[in-house]
Scaffold this motif. Structure first.
Motif, PDB file in Angstrom:
ATOM      1  N   ASP A 240     -36.165 -29.272  33.959  1.00 54.91           N
ATOM      2  CA  ASP A 240     -34.761 -29.349  33.800  1.00 54.91           C
ATOM      3  C   ASP A 240     -34.434 -30.572  32.874  1.00 54.91           C
ATOM      4  O   ASP A 240     -33.129 -30.878  33.059  1.00 54.91           O
ATOM      5  CB  ASP A 240     -34.083 -28.711  34.825  1.00 54.91           C
ATOM      6  CG  ASP A 240     -34.348 -29.846  36.186  1.00 54.91           C
ATOM      7  OD1 ASP A 240     -35.018 -30.771  35.972  1.00 54.91           O
ATOM      8  OD2 ASP A 240     -33.803 -29.514  37.200  1.00 54.91           O
ATOM      9  N   GLY A 241     -35.280 -31.877  32.850  1.00 51.74           N
ATOM     10  CA  GLY A 241     -35.085 -32.772  32.486  1.00 51.74           C
ATOM     11  C   GLY A 241     -34.319 -33.829  33.540  1.00 51.74           C
ATOM     12  O   GLY A 241     -34.101 -35.068  33.342  1.00 51.74           O
ATOM     13  N   ALA A 242     -34.313 -33.393  34.788  1.00 51.82           N
ATOM     14  CA  ALA A 242     -33.850 -34.138  35.791  1.00 51.82           C
ATOM     15  C   ALA A 242     -34.677 -34.203  36.796  1.00 51.82           C
ATOM     16  O   ALA A 242     -34.438 -34.394  38.051  1.00 51.82           O
ATOM     17  CB  ALA A 242     -32.453 -33.789  36.371  1.00 51.82           C
ATOM     18  N   GLY A 243     -36.048 -34.176  36.931  1.00 48.76           N
ATOM     19  CA  GLY A 243     -36.951 -34.246  37.642  1.00 48.76           C
ATOM     20  C   GLY A 243     -37.230 -32.762  38.307  1.00 48.76           C
ATOM     21  O   GLY A 243     -37.988 -32.706  39.368  1.00 48.76           O
ATOM     22  N   GLY A 244     -36.247 -31.768  38.191  1.00 48.99           N
ATOM     23  CA  GLY A 244     -36.736 -30.392  38.739  1.00 48.99           C
ATOM     24  C   GLY A 244     -37.025 -29.412  37.821  1.00 48.99           C
ATOM     25  O   GLY A 244     -37.464 -29.750  36.743  1.00 48.99           O
ATOM     26  N   ASP A 245     -37.041 -28.160  38.157  1.00 50.74           N
ATOM     27  CA  ASP A 245     -37.289 -27.098  37.266  1.00 50.74           C
ATOM     28  C   ASP A 245     -36.434 -26.005  37.475  1.00 50.74           C
ATOM     29  O   ASP A 245     -35.957 -25.687  38.512  1.00 50.74           O
ATOM     30  CB  ASP A 245     -39.132 -26.995  37.204  1.00 50.74           C
ATOM     31  CG  ASP A 245     -39.324 -26.176  38.499  1.00 50.74           C
ATOM     32  OD1 ASP A 245     -39.005 -25.327  38.759  1.00 50.74           O
ATOM     33  OD2 ASP A 245     -39.815 -27.084  39.553  1.00 50.74           O
ATOM     34  N   PHE A 246     -36.686 -24.879  36.464  1.00 52.78           N
ATOM     35  CA  PHE A 246     -36.064 -23.576  36.522  1.00 52.78           C
ATOM     36  C   PHE A 246     -37.090 -22.539  35.866  1.00 52.78           C
ATOM     37  O   PHE A 246     -37.998 -22.770  35.420  1.00 52.78           O
ATOM     38  CB  PHE A 246     -34.655 -23.579  35.903  1.00 52.78           C
ATOM     39  CG  PHE A 246     -34.849 -23.634  34.290  1.00 52.78           C
ATOM     40  CD1 PHE A 246     -34.790 -22.598  33.552  1.00 52.78           C
ATOM     41  CD2 PHE A 246     -34.886 -24.865  33.967  1.00 52.78           C
ATOM     42  CE1 PHE A 246     -34.875 -22.569  32.182  1.00 52.78           C
ATOM     43  CE2 PHE A 246     -34.648 -25.074  32.426  1.00 52.78           C
ATOM     44  CZ  PHE A 246     -35.109 -23.952  31.550  1.00 52.78           C
ATOM     45  N   THR A 247     -36.696 -21.231  36.494  1.00 45.28           N
ATOM     46  CA  THR A 247     -37.517 -20.354  35.815  1.00 45.28           C
ATOM     47  C   THR A 247     -36.866 -19.335  34.832  1.00 45.28           C
ATOM     48  O   THR A 247     -35.693 -19.041  34.926  1.00 45.28           O
ATOM     49  CB  THR A 247     -38.020 -19.290  36.909  1.00 45.28           C
ATOM     50  OG1 THR A 247     -38.772 -20.146  37.975  1.00 45.28           O
ATOM     51  CG2 THR A 247     -38.954 -18.281  36.604  1.00 45.28           C
ATOM     52  N   ARG A 248     -37.758 -19.192  33.713  1.00 44.96           N
ATOM     53  CA  ARG A 248     -37.458 -18.426  32.607  1.00 44.96           C
ATOM     54  C   ARG A 248     -38.144 -17.184  32.308  1.00 44.96           C
ATOM     55  O   ARG A 248     -39.304 -17.110  32.631  1.00 44.96           O
ATOM     56  CB  ARG A 248     -37.096 -18.950  31.578  1.00 44.96           C
ATOM     57  CG  ARG A 248     -36.659 -18.209  30.132  1.00 44.96           C
ATOM     58  CD  ARG A 248     -36.345 -19.136  28.813  1.00 44.96           C
ATOM     59  NE  ARG A 248     -35.722 -18.478  27.864  1.00 44.96           N
ATOM     60  CZ  ARG A 248     -35.477 -18.827  26.505  1.00 44.96           C
ATOM     61  NH1 ARG A 248     -35.845 -20.222  26.202  1.00 44.96           N
ATOM     62  NH2 ARG A 248     -35.160 -18.350  25.770  1.00 44.96           N
ATOM     63  N   MET A 249     -37.208 -15.789  32.202  1.00 42.63           N
ATOM     64  CA  MET A 249     -37.906 -14.761  31.947  1.00 42.63           C
ATOM     65  C   MET A 249     -37.585 -13.938  30.729  1.00 42.63           C
ATOM     66  O   MET A 249     -36.485 -14.341  30.382  1.00 42.63           O
ATOM     67  CB  MET A 249     -37.691 -13.725  33.072  1.00 42.63           C
ATOM     68  CG  MET A 249     -38.072 -14.100  34.563  1.00 42.63           C
ATOM     69  SD  MET A 249     -37.656 -13.192  35.860  1.00 42.63           S
ATOM     70  CE  MET A 249     -37.573 -14.038  37.286  1.00 42.63           C
ATOM     71  N   ARG A 250     -38.354 -13.307  30.026  1.00 43.74           N
ATOM     72  CA  ARG A 250     -37.849 -12.422  29.009  1.00 43.74           C
ATOM     73  C   ARG A 250     -38.715 -11.189  28.979  1.00 43.74           C
ATOM     74  O   ARG A 250     -39.884 -11.045  29.211  1.00 43.74           O
ATOM     75  CB  ARG A 250     -38.160 -13.046  27.369  1.00 43.74           C
ATOM     76  CG  ARG A 250     -38.234 -12.414  26.191  1.00 43.74           C
ATOM     77  CD  ARG A 250     -38.422 -12.956  25.240  1.00 43.74           C
ATOM     78  NE  ARG A 250     -38.950 -12.165  24.117  1.00 43.74           N
ATOM     79  CZ  ARG A 250     -39.152 -12.518  22.819  1.00 43.74           C
ATOM     80  NH1 ARG A 250     -39.360 -13.778  22.570  1.00 43.74           N
ATOM     81  NH2 ARG A 250     -39.690 -11.683  21.946  1.00 43.74           N
ATOM     82  N   VAL A 251     -37.816 -10.367  28.759  1.00 44.20           N
ATOM     83  CA  VAL A 251     -38.166  -8.734  28.711  1.00 44.20           C
ATOM     84  C   VAL A 251     -37.907  -8.074  27.494  1.00 44.20           C
ATOM     85  O   VAL A 251     -36.560  -7.915  27.066  1.00 44.20           O
ATOM     86  CB  VAL A 251     -37.830  -7.996  29.968  1.00 44.20           C
ATOM     87  CG1 VAL A 251     -38.312  -6.665  29.920  1.00 44.20           C
ATOM     88  CG2 VAL A 251     -37.939  -8.732  31.169  1.00 44.20           C
TER      89      VAL A 251
END
Length: 303
Positions: free
Chosen positions: A226-237
């Motif tokens: 996420d650019g700030a040391g963390g992360d997120f999850t992305r999904m595409r269906v």
């Protein structure tokens, strides 16, 4: 007491159970394995087959895999061919899983492989250590286990991997592997999901197959920095039609887990807060759902 049809209560359930049992018996009896994909004697020096080859169909997989057959069946499983090998007191077991299609093959591999450890001599997607080789090509997943436990058989496993790779059909393209952008994607986090068993370790939207996933609607999932040391999850269906995507979005909204608090919504998008204080967004464009979860800040509602 009898029903109006003259049948005892529960008759339909009994018949249904008998039909299901007969179906499973036919499926097991008709299971055809892949004996041509089992390595020959001498795949590694001194190693030879031990015992008879076994084949497990969809109805028997639970008898072999203790707590994990559901994920194979969800992706699309056809048959498991199993053969033991031995040399002296050491033993290997070769498991060849035939899935329904290449996306199922790579999907089950990614779900089970974790961070890959590669051997330069094996010309297929794989990971190997002293105890296990896991290899995937086309619609096949091959797992070779070192039953000797403490013995370091990595060179032997690598030799078996090379032998198996020569027997497997050529690999096939799986466009879903490139469905999500590569930029910012964290290594070894890409997954494919075809139902609730694959989705549950990633995120809980609600009960059952809430995203209406399956062979014609497989989700590509990955984590991103996420650019700030963390992360997120992305999904595409990508669904087979706009109508199918519209119905999937409607079902998601209607059955959303009550622990997810809806903050904003429209006919094509939804923003929510989750139970951990983070945020998620689901948007539909045509036949596609784009989903992001575990965001640190609440996003704007997509237009």
């Amino acid at each position: 007491m009898r029903t109006r049809t003259g049948r005892k209560p529960g008759f339909g359930r009994v018949v249904g159970a008998l039909i299901a049992t007969l179906w499973l018996a036919v499926a097991v009896a008709g299971a055809v394995g892949d004996p041509g994909l089992i390595p020959p004697d001498g795949a590694a020096p001194g190693w030879a087959r031990a015992g008879t080859q076994k084949v497990y169909g969809p109805g028997e997989l639970y008898n072999y895999i203790d707590g994990g057959a559901e994920l194979f069946l969800e992706f699309g499983f056809e048959a498991l061919t199993l053969q033991h090998f031995h040399m002296g007191g050491a033993e290997l077991v070769v498991e060849v899983y035939r899935m329904t299609d290449p996306a199922a093959g790579v999907g089950i591999y990614l779900a089970k492989s974790g961070r890959e450890q590669r051997d330069p001599g094996i010309p297929a997607r794989h990971t190997v250590d002293a105890y296990q080789l896991m290899l995937q090509r086309n619609r096949y997943l091959v797992i070779i286990n070192n039953l000797a436990g403490g013995s370091d058989l990595r060179p032997v496993l690598a030799a078996f991997g090379q032998a198996v790779a020569r027997l497997l059909p050529r690999d096939a393209a799986v466009p879903l592997l490139k469905a999500l952008p590569a930029q910012g994607q964290l290594p070894d986090t890409l997954r494919l999901v075809r139902g609730p068993y694959g989705l549950s370790p990633i995120f809980t939207f609600g009960e059952g197959n809430i995203l209406s996933l399956g062979r014609t609607a497989t989700a590509a999932v990955a984590r991103y920095g996420d650019g700030a040391g963390g992360d997120f999850t992305r999904m595409r269906v990508d669904y087979p039609s706009e109508a199918a995507a519209r119905e999937a979005f409607r079902k998601l909204v209607a059955q959303l887990d009550p622990y997810l608090k809806v903050l904003k919504g429209s006919g094509t998008a939804l923003v929510f807060a989750d139970y951990s204080g983070k945020f998620g967004v689901v948007s539909r464009q045509g036949a596609r759902l784009d989903i992001r979860v575990r965001l640190k800040q609440a996003p704007a509602l997509p237009q």
